[in-house]
Scaffold this active site. Structure first.
Site, PDB file in Angstrom:
ATOM      1  N   LYS A   1      -2.616  -3.230  -1.760  1.00 26.21           N
ATOM      2  CA  LYS A   1      -2.512  -4.679  -1.968  1.00 26.21           C
ATOM      3  C   LYS A   1      -2.127  -5.010  -3.408  1.00 26.21           C
ATOM      4  O   LYS A   1      -1.378  -5.950  -3.652  1.00 26.21           O
ATOM      5  CB  LYS A   1      -3.873  -5.302  -1.651  1.00 26.21           C
ATOM      6  CG  LYS A   1      -3.904  -6.793  -1.804  1.00 26.21           C
ATOM      7  CD  LYS A   1      -3.691  -7.456  -0.489  1.00 26.21           C
ATOM      8  CE  LYS A   1      -3.490  -8.930  -0.573  1.00 26.21           C
ATOM      9  NZ  LYS A   1      -2.388  -9.362   0.304  1.00 26.21           N
TER      10      LYS A   1
ATOM     11  N   LYS B   1       7.864  -8.135   6.296  1.00 30.35           N
ATOM     12  CA  LYS B   1       6.623  -8.083   7.082  1.00 30.35           C
ATOM     13  C   LYS B   1       6.761  -7.031   8.165  1.00 30.35           C
ATOM     14  O   LYS B   1       5.865  -6.234   8.379  1.00 30.35           O
ATOM     15  CB  LYS B   1       6.297  -9.439   7.738  1.00 30.35           C
ATOM     16  CG  LYS B   1       5.814 -10.535   6.851  1.00 30.35           C
ATOM     17  CD  LYS B   1       4.423 -10.376   6.295  1.00 30.35           C
ATOM     18  CE  LYS B   1       4.408  -9.632   5.003  1.00 30.35           C
ATOM     19  NZ  LYS B   1       4.531 -10.306   3.775  1.00 30.35           N
TER      20      LYS B   1
ATOM     21  N   GLU C   1      11.824 -12.189   4.124  1.00 29.73           N
ATOM     22  CA  GLU C   1      10.368 -12.033   4.210  1.00 29.73           C
ATOM     23  C   GLU C   1       9.958 -11.555   5.623  1.00 29.73           C
ATOM     24  O   GLU C   1       9.064 -10.725   5.769  1.00 29.73           O
ATOM     25  CB  GLU C   1       9.686 -13.359   3.847  1.00 29.73           C
ATOM     26  CG  GLU C   1       8.182 -13.401   3.994  1.00 29.73           C
ATOM     27  CD  GLU C   1       7.412 -12.373   3.162  1.00 29.73           C
ATOM     28  OE1 GLU C   1       8.000 -11.703   2.303  1.00 29.73           O
ATOM     29  OE2 GLU C   1       6.209 -12.219   3.410  1.00 29.73           O
TER      30      GLU C   1
ATOM     31  N   ARG D   1      -7.029  -1.736  -1.565  1.00 33.78           N
ATOM     32  CA  ARG D   1      -6.387  -1.230  -2.782  1.00 33.78           C
ATOM     33  C   ARG D   1      -5.925   0.214  -2.636  1.00 33.78           C
ATOM     34  O   ARG D   1      -5.215   0.735  -3.501  1.00 33.78           O
ATOM     35  CB  ARG D   1      -7.351  -1.316  -3.966  1.00 33.78           C
ATOM     36  CG  ARG D   1      -7.832  -2.718  -4.251  1.00 33.78           C
ATOM     37  CD  ARG D   1      -8.798  -2.715  -5.403  1.00 33.78           C
ATOM     38  NE  ARG D   1      -8.143  -2.419  -6.642  1.00 33.78           N
ATOM     39  CZ  ARG D   1      -7.592  -3.313  -7.448  1.00 33.78           C
ATOM     40  NH1 ARG D   1      -7.619  -4.574  -7.123  1.00 33.78           N
ATOM     41  NH2 ARG D   1      -7.014  -2.962  -8.572  1.00 33.78           N
TER      42      ARG D   1
ATOM     43  N   CYS E   1      -6.098   1.910  -7.237  1.00 42.36           N
ATOM     44  CA  CYS E   1      -7.306   2.375  -6.585  1.00 42.36           C
ATOM     45  C   CYS E   1      -8.342   1.266  -6.742  1.00 42.36           C
ATOM     46  O   CYS E   1      -8.100   0.269  -7.413  1.00 42.36           O
ATOM     47  CB  CYS E   1      -7.795   3.644  -7.251  1.00 42.36           C
ATOM     48  SG  CYS E   1      -6.517   4.911  -7.347  1.00 42.36           S
TER      49      CYS E   1
ATOM     50  N   GLU F   1       6.801  -3.325   6.730  1.00 40.67           N
ATOM     51  CA  GLU F   1       5.591  -2.799   6.093  1.00 40.67           C
ATOM     52  C   GLU F   1       4.453  -2.548   7.062  1.00 40.67           C
ATOM     53  O   GLU F   1       3.650  -1.648   6.834  1.00 40.67           O
ATOM     54  CB  GLU F   1       5.142  -3.683   4.919  1.00 40.67           C
ATOM     55  CG  GLU F   1       4.536  -5.017   5.278  1.00 40.67           C
ATOM     56  CD  GLU F   1       4.008  -5.779   4.044  1.00 40.67           C
ATOM     57  OE1 GLU F   1       4.169  -6.999   4.005  1.00 40.67           O
ATOM     58  OE2 GLU F   1       3.441  -5.146   3.139  1.00 40.67           O
TER      59      GLU F   1
ATOM     60  N   HIS G   1      30.585  -8.629   6.379  1.00 41.87           N
ATOM     61  CA  HIS G   1      31.073  -7.846   5.231  1.00 41.87           C
ATOM     62  C   HIS G   1      30.510  -6.428   5.227  1.00 41.87           C
ATOM     63  O   HIS G   1      30.569  -5.752   4.207  1.00 41.87           O
ATOM     64  CB  HIS G   1      30.723  -8.573   3.920  1.00 41.87           C
ATOM     65  CG  HIS G   1      31.353  -9.925   3.824  1.00 41.87           C
ATOM     66  ND1 HIS G   1      32.715 -10.107   3.669  1.00 41.87           N
ATOM     67  CD2 HIS G   1      30.822 -11.169   3.927  1.00 41.87           C
ATOM     68  CE1 HIS G   1      32.990 -11.393   3.654  1.00 41.87           C
ATOM     69  NE2 HIS G   1      31.858 -12.063   3.822  1.00 41.87           N
TER      70      HIS G   1
ATOM     71  N   TRP H   1      -5.586   5.379  -4.101  1.00 42.04           N
ATOM     72  CA  TRP H   1      -4.172   5.292  -3.717  1.00 42.04           C
ATOM     73  C   TRP H   1      -3.490   6.336  -4.591  1.00 42.04           C
ATOM     74  O   TRP H   1      -3.364   6.163  -5.797  1.00 42.04           O
ATOM     75  CB  TRP H   1      -3.631   3.898  -3.991  1.00 42.04           C
ATOM     76  CG  TRP H   1      -2.224   3.683  -3.541  1.00 42.04           C
ATOM     77  CD1 TRP H   1      -1.800   3.366  -2.284  1.00 42.04           C
ATOM     78  CD2 TRP H   1      -1.045   3.754  -4.351  1.00 42.04           C
ATOM     79  NE1 TRP H   1      -0.430   3.238  -2.266  1.00 42.04           N
ATOM     80  CE2 TRP H   1       0.058   3.473  -3.513  1.00 42.04           C
ATOM     81  CE3 TRP H   1      -0.804   4.035  -5.688  1.00 42.04           C
ATOM     82  CZ2 TRP H   1       1.372   3.461  -3.977  1.00 42.04           C
ATOM     83  CZ3 TRP H   1       0.505   4.026  -6.152  1.00 42.04           C
ATOM     84  CH2 TRP H   1       1.576   3.745  -5.299  1.00 42.04           C
TER      85      TRP H   1
ATOM     86  N   ASN I   1      -8.982   3.904 -12.044  1.00 42.75           N
ATOM     87  CA  ASN I   1      -7.826   3.228 -11.456  1.00 42.75           C
ATOM     88  C   ASN I   1      -6.766   3.144 -12.556  1.00 42.75           C
ATOM     89  O   ASN I   1      -7.051   2.624 -13.631  1.00 42.75           O
ATOM     90  CB  ASN I   1      -8.238   1.821 -11.003  1.00 42.75           C
ATOM     91  CG  ASN I   1      -7.051   0.957 -10.645  1.00 42.75           C
ATOM     92  OD1 ASN I   1      -6.020   1.467 -10.213  1.00 42.75           O
ATOM     93  ND2 ASN I   1      -7.179  -0.343 -10.832  1.00 42.75           N
ATOM     94  N   GLY I   2      -5.575   3.677 -12.308  1.00 41.65           N
ATOM     95  CA  GLY I   2      -4.514   3.642 -13.315  1.00 41.65           C
ATOM     96  C   GLY I   2      -3.842   5.000 -13.424  1.00 41.65           C
ATOM     97  O   GLY I   2      -3.942   5.825 -12.509  1.00 41.65           O
TER      98      GLY I   2
HETATM   99  O1  M6R Z   1       0.092  -9.534  -6.166  1.00 46.38           O
HETATM  100  P1  M6R Z   1       1.586  -9.769  -6.178  1.00 46.38           P
HETATM  101  O2  M6R Z   1       1.977 -11.016  -5.480  1.00 46.38           O
HETATM  102  O3  M6R Z   1       2.142  -9.702  -7.575  1.00 46.38           O
HETATM  103  O4  M6R Z   1       2.191  -8.552  -5.380  1.00 46.38           O
HETATM  104  C1  M6R Z   1       3.584  -8.373  -5.283  1.00 46.38           C
HETATM  105  C2  M6R Z   1       3.937  -7.512  -4.095  1.00 46.38           C
HETATM  106  O5  M6R Z   1       3.388  -6.233  -4.249  1.00 46.38           O
HETATM  107  C3  M6R Z   1       3.409  -8.136  -2.793  1.00 46.38           C
HETATM  108  O6  M6R Z   1       3.912  -9.420  -2.639  1.00 46.38           O
HETATM  109  C4  M6R Z   1       3.817  -7.276  -1.578  1.00 46.38           C
HETATM  110  O7  M6R Z   1       5.203  -7.271  -1.434  1.00 46.38           O
HETATM  111  C5  M6R Z   1       3.159  -7.855  -0.338  1.00 46.38           C
HETATM  112  N1  M6R Z   1       1.793  -7.425  -0.251  1.00 46.38           N
HETATM  113  C6  M6R Z   1       3.875  -7.499   0.908  1.00 46.38           C
HETATM  114  O8  M6R Z   1       3.312  -8.154   1.999  1.00 46.38           O
END
Ligand code: M6R
Length: 592
Positions: free
Chosen positions: A587, A468, A464, A28, A2, A471, A487, A74, A100-101
């Protein structure tokens, strides 16, 4: 995950400022939003949904007073509803808390408090906190001591901000395993989950450590340690400017950040001499282990190909959340490299704390002052600037730039550093071709499934690209090593299924082309990313996103990800999704 903010202002109403600050933290979490200010009672405005939606139902900034606290959520405990939105209060509405937590022992605490007569209004773990503070204040303790006594009772992670009508004019903040920074303006004082939230008001920042408490009042900011003793904290002057965290004329942060990638790579390349110094201080490293999550994990995978191909150094890559179960081979000759944009990811921090007991640790991180920067032995900064879109883009290419610089200095391959300087130009060429990628996006926006394939250095790029896509478009996208298709996954390829093939020139080119043939033979629509002079690939593809023919396979992962980011972005936009705020994601993932 959060976001929390608190402020005490010299001359202005707090609620509009809190609202503006909390909007900067929406990356967040955007399940709900709330603000509280104290007067003779606690005044609260809160609602579920994104801030823009909540604002339609509730006048969030219509609250009196020059101080208050705010929250974006969140959800972890309790679905996103108005009653579960923060701030949460005690029985009498005299204490308000944003958190937050996670409070791990909240059930037991809640049962005890209920049996003592406390009435709970939400399903959250957080609500035990105002009730515990209430209990201790009823016993005659002041707010600060009541918060300390509450901390003794709760297990878990938290960044908290607390206000009480019994001590108006004061905000108490604490942190344990969740980030919190303090901003010291000219008579205006802030606390927040991170710097961009308050950057417009001050760039004088104090980073709180675990267990530290901050007390904000009209006289300023006081930081105390776990024993309650006042401690002097260094004030850091942050170089980021407020407009770095604005959209600057773009429709979304994500597309702005994609466009910032040439500069992000250029700026990160300026870290070369710092990286060289670190490398010169590393002695007797016989093994590398990368640890990370999500996109940062994909940057780590490229690191494996790089370190093994340049130096023959055995290199492992471990997902941070799996590190506890698979890190047994680490010793003092292992360099464990953590990659994290935020430097606050709970899984990564936990692994870092384990690894540093027996190995040398290095973190590649974007956020100055984040927890990881204070815990790792060596710190390498990516110079991407603040990244607001949930989907990592410019921080990914900056992470890769650091990984390449590390590998170049460790292997003494200065020609590689020269190659890296060409990358911004290659990226600009892709960005100039953006409209064409937008057209491809329109064509495939209604697909149910996508496959992404690549070999060698292009395999993590495929992973990757798929991440992208899923998500921010909610389309099912899977990345595979191209040779793996036969396979199993090949069974899923049918007429018209889009397969994105990443086919950089070089060693793996011809073998990947054979895999392209295999999917084409089963009716797949091949969308390729490849060199502009690759006529065979062009003829095999329904659509091709072309890259400069000068790009060498070794550095291809950095420029080759750009068209895949653009493809995901434009499909998201075409589907009417907000790419900056994908559902269920945040994020910064500060829970395990
Ligand atoms: O802040 P971080 O790089 O440790 O975050 C890790 C993942 O949560 C982050 O890379 C996530 O997969 C991306 N936001 C996706 O685009």
């Amino acid at each position: 995950m959060c976001g929390i903010v608190g402020c005490i202002l010299k001359d202005d109403e707090a609620a509009p400022v809190l609202l503006e600050c909390v909007k900067k933290l929406e990356y967040r979490g955007y399940d709900s939003v709330g603000i509280a200010t104290p007067s003779s009672k606690i005044n609260i405005r809160k609602d579920k949904g994104k801030i823009s939606e909540a604002e339609k139902n509730v006048k969030l900034s219509d609250l009196p007073g020059n101080m208050g606290i705010a929250h974006v959520r969140w959800a972890t405990h309790g679905i996103p509803t108005q009653k579960n939105a923060h701030p949460h209060t005690d029985c009498n509405g005299k204490i308000a808390v944003v958190h937050n937590g996670i409070i791990e022992n909240y059930k037991e605490l809640k049962n005890n408090l209920e049996s003592e007569g406390h009435i709970f209004k939400s399903d959250t773990d957080t609500e035990v906190i105002p009730h515990l503070i209430e209990k201790f204040m009823d016993q005659g303790f002041d707010l600060e001591i009541a918060v300390r006594k509450t901390l003794d009772m709760i297990n878990g992670s938290y960044a908290l901000a607390v206000i009480s009508t019994d001590e108006p004019g004061k905000i108490v903040g604490v942190r344990k395993e969740s980030p919190m920074i303090v901003g010291k303006g000219d008579g205006d004082y802030f606390l927040a989950s991170d710097v961009p939230a308050i950057l417009k008001h001050t760039n004088n920042i104090i980073y709180l450590e675990d267990g530290e408490m901050v007390i904000l009042d009209a006289d300023g900011v006081t930081v105390k340690n776990v024993l309650g003793e006042i401690i002097e904290k260094e004030i850091h002057i942050i170089e980021w400017t407020p407009d770095m965290a604005e959209k600057g004329g773009f429709d979304h942060f994500m597309i702005k950040e994609i466009h910032e990638q040439p500069d992000a790579v250029r700026d990160t390349l300026m870290e070369s001499s710092e990286i060289e110094k670190i490398v010169n201080n590393l002695g007797g490293i016989e093994r590398i282990c990368f640890v990370a999550c999500g996109t940062s994990y994909h940057a780590s995978l490229i690191g494996k190909y790089l370190f093994e191909s340049l130096m023959g150094l055995p290199t492992d890559v471990i997902l941070a959340s799996e590190f506890q179960y698979s890190s047994k081979a680490m010793d003092e000759k292992t360099l464990v490299i953590f990659i994290s944009q935020s430097g606050e990811t709970a899984d990564t921090l936990k692994a870092l704390r384990t690894a540093k007991k027996r190995s040398e640790t290095l973190v590649i991180v974007n956020v100055v002052g984040s927890t990881a920067t204070r815990e790792a032995k060596h710190v390498v900064f990516t110079r991407a600037g603040p990244e607001i879109g949930v989907a990592a883009t410019k921080t990914y290419v900056s992470q890769l730039t650091c990984v390449y610089l590390l590998a170049a200095h460790m292997s003494k391959r200065m020609d590689l550093v020269e190659e890296l300087h060409k990358i911004p130009k290659f990226m600009v060429e892709v960005l100039d071709n953006e409209d064409y990628i937008h057209r491809i996006a329109k064509k495939y926006k209604d697909a149910q499934d996508f496959f992404f394939i690549g070999r060698g250095f292009s395999y993590p790029t495929a992973l990757e690209g798929a991440l992208k896509l899923k998500e921010i478009t909610y389309i099912h996208g899977e990345g595979y090593a191209a040779g793996e298709l036969k396979h199993g996954p090949l069974a899923l390829i049918d007429d018209g299924v889009p397969v994105v093939a990443v086919v950089a020139p070089g060693n793996i080119h011809d073998k990947t082309l054979s895999n392209v043939e295999e999917v084409r033979a089963r009716g797949a629509h091949v969308i390729s990313v490849g060199s502009s002079d690759d006529e065979i690939l062009k003829s095999e593809s329904k659509d091709m996103m072309v890259m400069d023919s000068e790009i060498d396979e070794l550095i291809s992962p950095i420029p080759y990800i750009v068209p895949l980011q653009l493809l995901a972005y434009y499909i998201s936009v075409e589907k009417g999704i907000d790419p900056d705020k994908p559902k269920n994601l945040a994020k910064c993932v500060t829970v395990e």
